[in-house]
Design a protein around this motif. Structure first.
Motif, PDB file in Angstrom:
ATOM      1  N   LEU A 118       4.684 -11.225   0.766  1.00 21.55           N
ATOM      2  CA  LEU A 118       3.798 -10.274   1.421  1.00 21.55           C
ATOM      3  C   LEU A 118       2.817  -9.756   0.363  1.00 21.55           C
ATOM      4  O   LEU A 118       3.240  -9.329  -0.710  1.00 21.55           O
ATOM      5  N   ASP A 119       1.545  -9.819   0.650  1.00 21.95           N
ATOM      6  CA  ASP A 119       0.559  -9.340  -0.323  1.00 21.95           C
ATOM      7  C   ASP A 119      -0.125  -8.086   0.186  1.00 21.95           C
ATOM      8  O   ASP A 119      -0.669  -8.093   1.295  1.00 21.95           O
ATOM      9  N   LEU A 120      -0.104  -7.070  -0.623  1.00 23.87           N
ATOM     10  CA  LEU A 120      -0.818  -5.835  -0.286  1.00 23.87           C
ATOM     11  C   LEU A 120      -1.991  -5.708  -1.240  1.00 23.87           C
ATOM     12  O   LEU A 120      -1.832  -5.817  -2.451  1.00 23.87           O
ATOM     13  N   ASN A 121      -3.143  -5.506  -0.674  1.00 23.58           N
ATOM     14  CA  ASN A 121      -4.350  -5.458  -1.477  1.00 23.58           C
ATOM     15  C   ASN A 121      -5.071  -4.149  -1.199  1.00 23.58           C
ATOM     16  O   ASN A 121      -5.357  -3.845  -0.039  1.00 23.58           O
ATOM     17  N   ILE A 122      -5.327  -3.391  -2.228  1.00 22.14           N
ATOM     18  CA  ILE A 122      -5.935  -2.074  -2.023  1.00 22.14           C
ATOM     19  C   ILE A 122      -7.251  -1.975  -2.781  1.00 22.14           C
ATOM     20  O   ILE A 122      -7.305  -2.249  -3.981  1.00 22.14           O
ATOM     21  N   GLU A 123      -8.287  -1.624  -2.064  1.00 26.13           N
ATOM     22  CA  GLU A 123      -9.601  -1.430  -2.681  1.00 26.13           C
ATOM     23  C   GLU A 123      -9.908   0.055  -2.610  1.00 26.13           C
ATOM     24  O   GLU A 123      -9.986   0.616  -1.515  1.00 26.13           O
ATOM     25  N   ILE A 124     -10.104   0.669  -3.750  1.00 22.69           N
ATOM     26  CA  ILE A 124     -10.465   2.078  -3.747  1.00 22.69           C
ATOM     27  C   ILE A 124     -11.972   2.173  -3.919  1.00 22.69           C
ATOM     28  O   ILE A 124     -12.519   1.827  -4.969  1.00 22.69           O
ATOM     29  N   LEU A 125     -12.650   2.575  -2.870  1.00 23.81           N
ATOM     30  CA  LEU A 125     -14.109   2.554  -2.872  1.00 23.81           C
ATOM     31  C   LEU A 125     -14.681   3.823  -3.478  1.00 23.81           C
ATOM     32  O   LEU A 125     -15.727   3.816  -4.094  1.00 23.81           O
ATOM     33  N   GLN A 126     -13.987   4.911  -3.249  1.00 19.86           N
ATOM     34  CA  GLN A 126     -14.485   6.188  -3.738  1.00 19.86           C
ATOM     35  C   GLN A 126     -13.291   7.097  -3.944  1.00 19.86           C
ATOM     36  O   GLN A 126     -12.361   7.080  -3.147  1.00 19.86           O
ATOM     37  N   THR A 127     -13.295   7.858  -5.032  1.00 15.62           N
ATOM     38  CA  THR A 127     -12.132   8.702  -5.272  1.00 15.62           C
ATOM     39  C   THR A 127     -12.539  10.157  -5.426  1.00 15.62           C
ATOM     40  O   THR A 127     -13.656  10.482  -5.781  1.00 15.62           O
ATOM     41  N   ASP A 128     -11.569  10.987  -5.133  1.00  7.79           N
ATOM     42  CA  ASP A 128     -11.759  12.417  -5.296  1.00  7.79           C
ATOM     43  C   ASP A 128     -10.546  12.917  -6.069  1.00  7.79           C
ATOM     44  O   ASP A 128      -9.561  13.331  -5.494  1.00  7.79           O
ATOM     45  N   GLY A 129     -10.619  12.827  -7.367  1.00 11.20           N
ATOM     46  CA  GLY A 129      -9.528  13.322  -8.179  1.00 11.20           C
ATOM     47  C   GLY A 129      -8.371  12.357  -8.242  1.00 11.20           C
ATOM     48  O   GLY A 129      -8.499  11.174  -7.979  1.00 11.20           O
ATOM     49  N   GLY A 130      -7.212  12.882  -8.627  1.00  8.25           N
ATOM     50  CA  GLY A 130      -6.074  12.022  -8.900  1.00  8.25           C
ATOM     51  C   GLY A 130      -5.230  11.684  -7.696  1.00  8.25           C
ATOM     52  O   GLY A 130      -4.120  11.209  -7.838  1.00  8.25           O
ATOM     53  N   SER A 131      -5.739  11.943  -6.506  1.00  3.97           N
ATOM     54  CA  SER A 131      -4.901  11.729  -5.332  1.00  3.97           C
ATOM     55  C   SER A 131      -5.020  10.311  -4.790  1.00  3.97           C
ATOM     56  O   SER A 131      -4.700  10.065  -3.650  1.00  3.97           O
ATOM     57  N   GLU A 132      -5.482   9.374  -5.657  1.00  2.59           N
ATOM     58  CA  GLU A 132      -5.658   8.000  -5.174  1.00  2.59           C
ATOM     59  C   GLU A 132      -4.346   7.429  -4.676  1.00  2.59           C
ATOM     60  O   GLU A 132      -4.319   6.722  -3.680  1.00  2.59           O
ATOM     61  N   ILE A 133      -3.258   7.750  -5.375  1.00  2.38           N
ATOM     62  CA  ILE A 133      -1.982   7.150  -4.981  1.00  2.38           C
ATOM     63  C   ILE A 133      -1.589   7.591  -3.579  1.00  2.38           C
ATOM     64  O   ILE A 133      -1.080   6.798  -2.801  1.00  2.38           O
ATOM     65  N   CYS A 134      -1.896   8.845  -3.242  1.00  2.00           N
ATOM     66  CA  CYS A 134      -1.591   9.325  -1.887  1.00  2.00           C
ATOM     67  C   CYS A 134      -2.373   8.532  -0.866  1.00  2.00           C
ATOM     68  O   CYS A 134      -1.821   8.038   0.119  1.00  2.00           O
ATOM     69  N   ALA A 135      -3.677   8.431  -1.108  1.00  2.00           N
ATOM     70  CA  ALA A 135      -4.522   7.712  -0.162  1.00  2.00           C
ATOM     71  C   ALA A 135      -4.075   6.261  -0.070  1.00  2.00           C
ATOM     72  O   ALA A 135      -4.035   5.687   1.022  1.00  2.00           O
ATOM     73  N   ALA A 136      -3.706   5.676  -1.220  1.00  7.35           N
ATOM     74  CA  ALA A 136      -3.287   4.274  -1.213  1.00  7.35           C
ATOM     75  C   ALA A 136      -2.012   4.093  -0.394  1.00  7.35           C
ATOM     76  O   ALA A 136      -1.902   3.160   0.392  1.00  7.35           O
ATOM     77  N   VAL A 137      -1.055   5.028  -0.563  1.00  5.58           N
ATOM     78  CA  VAL A 137       0.202   4.927   0.191  1.00  5.58           C
ATOM     79  C   VAL A 137      -0.062   5.039   1.686  1.00  5.58           C
ATOM     80  O   VAL A 137       0.413   4.226   2.486  1.00  5.58           O
ATOM     81  N   ASN A 138      -0.853   6.045   2.068  1.00  4.94           N
ATOM     82  CA  ASN A 138      -1.103   6.241   3.490  1.00  4.94           C
ATOM     83  C   ASN A 138      -1.863   5.065   4.088  1.00  4.94           C
ATOM     84  O   ASN A 138      -1.569   4.613   5.194  1.00  4.94           O
ATOM     85  N   ALA A 139      -2.857   4.558   3.346  1.00  4.74           N
ATOM     86  CA  ALA A 139      -3.634   3.425   3.845  1.00  4.74           C
ATOM     87  C   ALA A 139      -2.748   2.193   3.964  1.00  4.74           C
ATOM     88  O   ALA A 139      -2.842   1.433   4.938  1.00  4.74           O
ATOM     89  N   ALA A 140      -1.861   2.003   2.986  1.00  4.00           N
ATOM     90  CA  ALA A 140      -0.990   0.829   3.023  1.00  4.00           C
ATOM     91  C   ALA A 140      -0.015   0.912   4.187  1.00  4.00           C
ATOM     92  O   ALA A 140       0.266  -0.089   4.842  1.00  4.00           O
ATOM     93  N   THR A 141       0.507   2.118   4.462  1.00  2.13           N
ATOM     94  CA  THR A 141       1.384   2.289   5.625  1.00  2.13           C
ATOM     95  C   THR A 141       0.677   1.829   6.893  1.00  2.13           C
ATOM     96  O   THR A 141       1.226   1.089   7.699  1.00  2.13           O
ATOM     97  N   LEU A 142      -0.574   2.281   7.040  1.00  2.00           N
ATOM     98  CA  LEU A 142      -1.346   1.912   8.224  1.00  2.00           C
ATOM     99  C   LEU A 142      -1.548   0.402   8.295  1.00  2.00           C
ATOM    100  O   LEU A 142      -1.397  -0.208   9.351  1.00  2.00           O
ATOM    101  N   ALA A 143      -1.880  -0.200   7.155  1.00  2.00           N
ATOM    102  CA  ALA A 143      -2.135  -1.643   7.150  1.00  2.00           C
ATOM    103  C   ALA A 143      -0.864  -2.407   7.490  1.00  2.00           C
ATOM    104  O   ALA A 143      -0.905  -3.398   8.227  1.00  2.00           O
ATOM    105  N   LEU A 144       0.281  -1.940   6.972  1.00  2.00           N
ATOM    106  CA  LEU A 144       1.557  -2.602   7.263  1.00  2.00           C
ATOM    107  C   LEU A 144       1.867  -2.538   8.751  1.00  2.00           C
ATOM    108  O   LEU A 144       2.331  -3.507   9.349  1.00  2.00           O
ATOM    109  N   ILE A 145       1.594  -1.377   9.347  1.00  2.00           N
ATOM    110  CA  ILE A 145       1.853  -1.243  10.779  1.00  2.00           C
ATOM    111  C   ILE A 145       0.883  -2.124  11.563  1.00  2.00           C
ATOM    112  O   ILE A 145       1.262  -2.801  12.520  1.00  2.00           O
ATOM    113  N   ASP A 146      -0.360  -2.165  11.108  1.00  2.00           N
ATOM    114  CA  ASP A 146      -1.360  -3.008  11.772  1.00  2.00           C
ATOM    115  C   ASP A 146      -0.961  -4.478  11.698  1.00  2.00           C
ATOM    116  O   ASP A 146      -1.222  -5.260  12.622  1.00  2.00           O
TER     117      ASP A 146
END
Lengths: 252, 292
Positions: free
Chosen positions: A120-148
């Protein structure tokens, strides 16, 4: 050092209250060349996550002695941060840790036994960041992608940050501005409470010091944030499923 | 480019379709697939677009930085291109396959933009010999369905149109050191003239005919393809990507490319102006857009 993170009226720098999240907006299935994808906007952070698989393991990954091959790749766009252009990060330690964290988080929720000997390959592109919360956004986005992508998971996994003002008021979902004004930050990823199952936390990261007596308070705040995010993700997933169902019906 | 096996029958079907000027998606040989773009999608960049050509999906972000001009071109600024292929854009992009393609595309753009007729680099000069702007054009390929060169060049043009460079209110030379004062007002900025910024048009030879905007399937069937850079009505770049061309076919394909590029240029510019009129120069707030 510690500026006024919260005004006497109870408002934060960007006008939120102490327990409010930033704006979240979600789109599913944004890319059609992969098995599942999502676009996740959280405040000023923009992330695209995509899943390809489950598939036959490639030669490179099957060398590893594992039962389930889960590859995570994270990429920061060179224009993702304010100020100077970012150099292309390749195999940097920071990125490596980021990827490893994500890998561990998701290995704990994906029903691995269903995908034995597959990749299983998970690929994350961070287009724009607001501080150090990238990991949060990445986790939430990945959850959505996995469900999709229709990957079997035990539960939604949501990540959130929390901080503390100098007066001991917990702040939910820290923005970049709040982060650099010196408050400590707690980042957690948790499986929210469902029915009899209790919440379980699968990732914790703490920066700077807290008094131990405050830890409970801030932990609680972050957990509540995770629950809120779960509700938002769930709603997005459901409305997307409805839309897909309706468009399938009208197409036929 | 992509791993996409086609049977002999499918290839013949595409070939015959091109011969009859009726391609497998209903287009004629001169037609492009539908395009869609949106500017100002990344707030951390000075100029940005998300551009879609059929299923190709590209994000371009531009950041200006202050640099020293080249000694042989003292009153010109600099522009540089970087292409980044997302791993899921194509299966081939995993590993090193994408890097070669990325290098090829960025070199093509560099060549096309280096022509004096195509893009006015003098506008990027702040203080001759001492200080100039360097534009970093970063291209992120999220998804690819054939014809990357064209889509990327259109996207770059849109992003350059959208780029806002801080206005320098004064530049003083003080004993070899340059003292720059940038305008305090973030909305007070310079725009770039992109009217003649080059467009790349790929023509593909399929059978005896040339087509523009090949899809991935057509790319597999083609026996030769050439990238033609057109700025307004001048050809600024010719580069074969694969195969070989008879001089006559080459002439035909250049004609085809120039005519198509002229039409697309006018359409693109009017669409850009229209979008700006609708949204205004400020950061977008409506939720209907892709990246919001």
């Amino acid at each position: 050092m510690n500026h006024e993170l919260i005004s006497p009226q109870g408002l934060r720098i960007d006008g939120r209250r102490q327990n409010e999240l930033r704006q979240i907006s979600i789109k599913l299935g944004v890319l059609d060349r992969c098995d599942g994808s999502s676009f996740y906007l959280h405040g000023n952070t923009k992330v695209i996550a995509s899943i390809s698989g489950p598939k036959h393991p490639s030669k490179a990954s099957s060398k590893k002695d594992e039962n389930f091959y889960f590859n995570v790749r994270v990429k920061f766009a060179t224009f993702s941060k304010n100020g100077e252009r970012q150099k292309v990060m390749k195999n940097s330690k920071l990125l490596g840790e980021f990827e490893l964290n994500l890998k561990n988080i998701f290995k704990s929720v994906i029903l691995v036994e269903k995908y034995e000997k597959s990749q299983l390959d998970l690929n994350i592109e961070i287009l724009q960041t607001d501080g150090g919360s990238e990991i949060c956004a990445a986790v939430n986005a990945a959850t959505l992608a996995l469900i999709d992508a229709g990957i079997c998971m035990r539960e939604y996994i949501c990540a959130c940050t929390a901080s503390l003002t100098s007066d001991g008021i917990p702040l939910l979902d820290v923005s970049h501005l709040e982060e650099i004004s010196g408050g400590p930050t707690l980042t957690i990823a948790a499986l929210p409470r469902i029915g009899d199952h209790d919440q379980s936390v699968s990732f914790v990261e703490l920066s700077q010091k807290f008094y131990l007596k405050d830890l409970n308070k801030i932990f609680d705040c972050a957990l509540r944030g995770c629950e809120k995010i779960r509700a938002i993700l769930d709603e997005a997933i459901r409305s997307n499923a409805n839309e897909t169902a309706i468009s399938e019906l009208t197409d036929n | 480019m992509a791993y996409n096996p086609l049977s002999e029958a499918e290839k013949t079907f595409i070939l015959h379709g091109v011969q009859d000027d009726f391609r497998n998606d209903g287009r004629s040989r001169r037609d492009y697939r539908p395009m869609e773009f949106e500017t100002n999608v990344i707030t951390s960049a000075s100029g940005s677009t998300r551009f879609c050509l059929a299923n190709s999906d590209i994000i371009v972000g531009i950041k200006p930085e202050i640099d020293v001009p080249l000694s042989n071109r003292p009153n010109e600024g600099k522009i540089d291109f970087f292409v980044d292929c997302s791993a899921n854009a194509l299966l081939d992009f995993e590993g090193r396959g994408g890097e070669e393609l990325a290098l090829e595309i960025s070199n093509c753009l560099r060549l096309a933009y280096s022509a004096a007729e195509s893009f006015d680099l003098k506008a990027l000069c702040i203080l001759p010999k001492h200080q100039c702007w360097k534009l970093f054009v970063d291209i992120l390929i999220l998804q690819c369905s054939g014809n990357l060169y064209d889509a990327i060049s259109f996207a770059v043009k849109c992003a350059l149109f959208n780029t806002r460079i801080p206005r320098v209110s004064s530049a003083l030379l003080d004993g070899g050191n340059v003292d720059l004062t940038l305008s305090d007002d973030p909305l007070d900025c310079d725009r770039l003239n992109v009217e003649s910024a080059p467009l790349l048009v790929t023509t593909c030879r399929i059978g005896d005919q040339c087509v523009v905007d090949p899809s991935t399937e057509e790319e597999i069937c083609s026996t030769g393809s050439i990238v033609i850079g057109v700025s307004q009505d001048k050809v600024t770049l010719l580069k074969t990507i694969s195969g070989s061309f008879h001089p006559e076919t080459l002439e035909n394909s250049i004609d085809l490319a120039v005519n198509t590029a002229l039409k697309i240029n006018t359409k693109l510019l009017s669409a850009l102006k229209e979008e700006e009129k609708k949204i205004g120069p400020s950061i977008r707030h409506h939720k209907s857009s892709f990246l919001m």
